[in-house]
Design a protein around this motif. Structure first.
Motif, PDB file in Angstrom:
ATOM      1  N   ARG A 335       5.768 -11.682  -0.835  1.00 14.21           N
ATOM      2  CA  ARG A 335       5.509 -10.701   0.221  1.00 14.21           C
ATOM      3  C   ARG A 335       4.980  -9.392  -0.369  1.00 14.21           C
ATOM      4  NH1 ARG A 335       8.462  -6.756   2.833  1.00 14.21           N
ATOM      5  NH2 ARG A 335       7.901  -6.396   5.031  1.00 14.21           N
ATOM      6  N   ARG A 337       3.425  -9.016  -3.201  1.00 11.62           N
ATOM      7  CA  ARG A 337       2.072  -9.228  -3.733  1.00 11.62           C
ATOM      8  C   ARG A 337       1.043  -9.199  -2.608  1.00 11.62           C
ATOM      9  NH1 ARG A 337      -0.063 -10.883  -8.419  1.00 11.62           N
ATOM     10  NH2 ARG A 337      -2.123 -11.871  -8.337  1.00 11.62           N
ATOM     11  N   ALA A 338       1.418  -9.792  -1.500  1.00 12.36           N
ATOM     12  CA  ALA A 338       0.499  -9.813  -0.353  1.00 12.36           C
ATOM     13  C   ALA A 338       0.230  -8.394   0.147  1.00 12.36           C
ATOM     14  CB  ALA A 338       1.072 -10.684   0.765  1.00 12.36           C
ATOM     15  N   LEU A 339       1.264  -7.567   0.188  1.00 10.65           N
ATOM     16  CA  LEU A 339       1.090  -6.191   0.638  1.00 10.65           C
ATOM     17  C   LEU A 339       0.162  -5.419  -0.294  1.00 10.65           C
ATOM     18  CD1 LEU A 339       4.757  -5.289   1.697  1.00 10.65           C
ATOM     19  CD2 LEU A 339       2.768  -5.544   3.204  1.00 10.65           C
ATOM     20  N   GLU A 341      -2.175  -6.713  -2.252  1.00 10.04           N
ATOM     21  CA  GLU A 341      -3.528  -7.233  -2.093  1.00 10.04           C
ATOM     22  C   GLU A 341      -4.186  -6.684  -0.832  1.00 10.04           C
ATOM     23  OE1 GLU A 341      -2.859 -11.404  -2.161  1.00 10.04           O
ATOM     24  OE2 GLU A 341      -2.922 -11.552  -4.374  1.00 10.04           O
ATOM     25  N   ASP A 342      -3.390  -6.588   0.237  1.00  6.10           N
ATOM     26  CA  ASP A 342      -3.925  -6.048   1.491  1.00  6.10           C
ATOM     27  C   ASP A 342      -4.316  -4.582   1.309  1.00  6.10           C
ATOM     28  OD1 ASP A 342      -4.462  -6.239   4.368  1.00  6.10           O
ATOM     29  OD2 ASP A 342      -2.747  -4.873   4.578  1.00  6.10           O
ATOM     30  N   LEU A 343      -3.462  -3.819   0.537  1.00  4.39           N
ATOM     31  CA  LEU A 343      -3.772  -2.419   0.274  1.00  4.39           C
ATOM     32  C   LEU A 343      -5.050  -2.286  -0.545  1.00  4.39           C
ATOM     33  CD1 LEU A 343      -2.982   0.584   0.337  1.00  4.39           C
ATOM     34  CD2 LEU A 343      -1.609   0.169  -1.720  1.00  4.39           C
ATOM     35  N   LYS A 345      -7.607  -4.292  -0.604  1.00  2.00           N
ATOM     36  CA  LYS A 345      -8.778  -4.580   0.230  1.00  2.00           C
ATOM     37  C   LYS A 345      -9.134  -3.377   1.101  1.00  2.00           C
ATOM     38  CE  LYS A 345      -7.950  -9.568   0.494  1.00  2.00           C
ATOM     39  NZ  LYS A 345      -7.576 -10.686   1.389  1.00  2.00           N
ATOM     40  N   LYS A 346      -8.103  -2.729   1.658  1.00  2.81           N
ATOM     41  CA  LYS A 346      -8.360  -1.595   2.540  1.00  2.81           C
ATOM     42  C   LYS A 346      -8.861  -0.376   1.764  1.00  2.81           C
ATOM     43  CE  LYS A 346      -5.052  -2.972   6.102  1.00  2.81           C
ATOM     44  NZ  LYS A 346      -3.814  -2.630   6.836  1.00  2.81           N
ATOM     45  N   LYS A 348     -10.615  -0.520  -1.009  1.00  5.15           N
ATOM     46  CA  LYS A 348     -11.905  -0.846  -1.620  1.00  5.15           C
ATOM     47  C   LYS A 348     -12.028  -0.155  -2.997  1.00  5.15           C
ATOM     48  CE  LYS A 348     -14.231  -1.535   2.797  1.00  5.15           C
ATOM     49  NZ  LYS A 348     -15.365  -1.140   3.690  1.00  5.15           N
TER      50      LYS A 348
END
Length: 372
Positions: A335, A337-339, A341-343, A345-346, A348
């Motif tokens: 969980r 790691r997913a957070l 990765e999402d950060l 991407k946002k 950039k």
């Protein structure tokens, strides 16, 4: 030349003390002030010369072996001693003692060196220490007089208190009259017939004493502080020497010193580095609040004014300078790691790339401490 042992009336096996007693007895009898006759004067010269030779262990050894006892040496060489011997013969011995003035028994005591170990906190504020010092102190029995209580030094009956006697010696210039330290009183002009039993006539004894010190703030390893008059008491109650205090400061597990500033490292989590935070840290003089601004970078330095070291000569304290170390997590669950990765991407964020050259993180941190 007359035999020196016969002149003094002692055997060749006589002890130094027996030789000294014989000389004192004859000197009292033959001294020109007591017996002004020419015959007594000549005998006094013989007695004095005999004592000079036999009271010196090396001269006595050479004399017993049949060597020369000339005032200039001899011993099979050129017949002269060193330049010091010649000057002594012409102008008199005495180690700088002025003619006609006796030596003082009271001399300045030696300086002493004491080493003290301090913590960094002691350096920040200064500290009081009571140190046990093994040193020479004034003899309480005789209070520095060197004599048994109720007695006092006696004027030497050979030199009559001057500390010196006149002596006629043969030289390259003929007979020369010189002043020499009196062999009986050793140049002091007085003798001590009843030495103090506690200090053996020294006027001081070895003992442990407590020295109270107020060590100022700002000292550092290798510094020596001078305390005038706190060293050893001199012979015969002479003035004290000085005490020197050599400082060693132990290392601290969280703080180091840079001049009058204190340096420390603050570990900041990645979220706190991004969002900023307020925290309380424990400085050497209590807790202090510290604000970590949003977006702080590894190697940034946060300064807390007036929480450093008080300078040795001054009152304005240095600063506490805190270097930031951003802690990157090494273990993430799914969980987390997913957070992240999402950060990413946002945000950039740019891909890793080379930037201005630095000598590593620690060099960067060191340079910022020095120049920040």
């Amino acid at each position: 030349m007359a035999d020196h042992y016969e002149v003094l009336g002692v055997s060749r096996e006589a002890t130094p003390d027996e030789i000294k007693k014989a000389y004192r007895r004859l000197a009292r009898e033959l001294h020109p002030d007591v017996n002004p006759g020419e015959e007594a004067s000549e005998r006094f010269k013989l007695v004095t010369h005999a004592y000079d030779v036999l009271s010196d262990a090396e001269q006595r050894r050479r004399y017993d072996m049949g060597g020369s006892d000339s005032p200039f040496g001899g011993g099979g060489g050129a017949g002269f001693g060193g330049f010091g011997d010649i000057f002594e013969t012409f102008f008199g011995a005495g180690g700088g003692q002025r003619a006609g003035r006796p030596r003082s028994r009271a001399e300045r005591g030696q300086d002493a060196l004491v080493r003290v170990t301090l913590d960094l906190k002691d350096v920040v504020f200064g500290v009081h220490r009571d140190l046990e010092v093994d040193t020479a102190v004034l003899c309480e029995t005789c209070e520095g007089s060197c004599c048994q209580p109720g007695t006092s030094p006696v004027t030497c009956d050979i030199c009559h208190g001057s500390g010196q006697v006149q002596r006629t010696v043969r030289s390259l210039l003929g007979n020369v009259v010189t002043n020499q330290p009196c062999n009986v009183c050793q140049g002091y002009g007085t003798t001590i017939p009843y030495p103090c039993g506690t200090c053996q006539g020294q006027g001081r004894v070895r003992a442990r004493r407590t020295v109270s010190l107020d060590i100022p703030a700002g000292v550092e390893t290798g510094l020596r502080l001078q305390l005038p008059g706190s060293g050893e008491v001199g012979p015969a109650g002479g003035p004290n020497g000085d005490l020197y205090l050599e400082v060693t400061v132990t290392s601290h597990d969280r703080f180091s010193r840079d001049g009058d500033d204190l340096l420390a490292t603050l570990e900041v989590s990645m979220p706190d580095a991004i969002l900023g935070t307020r925290t309380t840290i424990e400085s050497l003089d209590g807790p202090v609040e510290l604000e970590v601004r949003p977006g702080v970078q590894a190697g940034d330095v946060l300064t807390i004014k007036g929480r450093g070291i008080t300078p040795l000569r001054g009152s304005q304290r240095g600063d506490l300078r805190v270097g930031v170390q951003v802690v990157t997590p090494t273990r993430l669950d799914g969980r987390e790691r997913a957070l992240v990765e999402d950060l990413a991407k946002k945000m950039k964020a740019p891909a890793p790339h080379l930037s201005e050259f630095h000598q590593g993180l620690f060099s960067k941190l060191r340079d910022r401490f020095r120049n920040g």
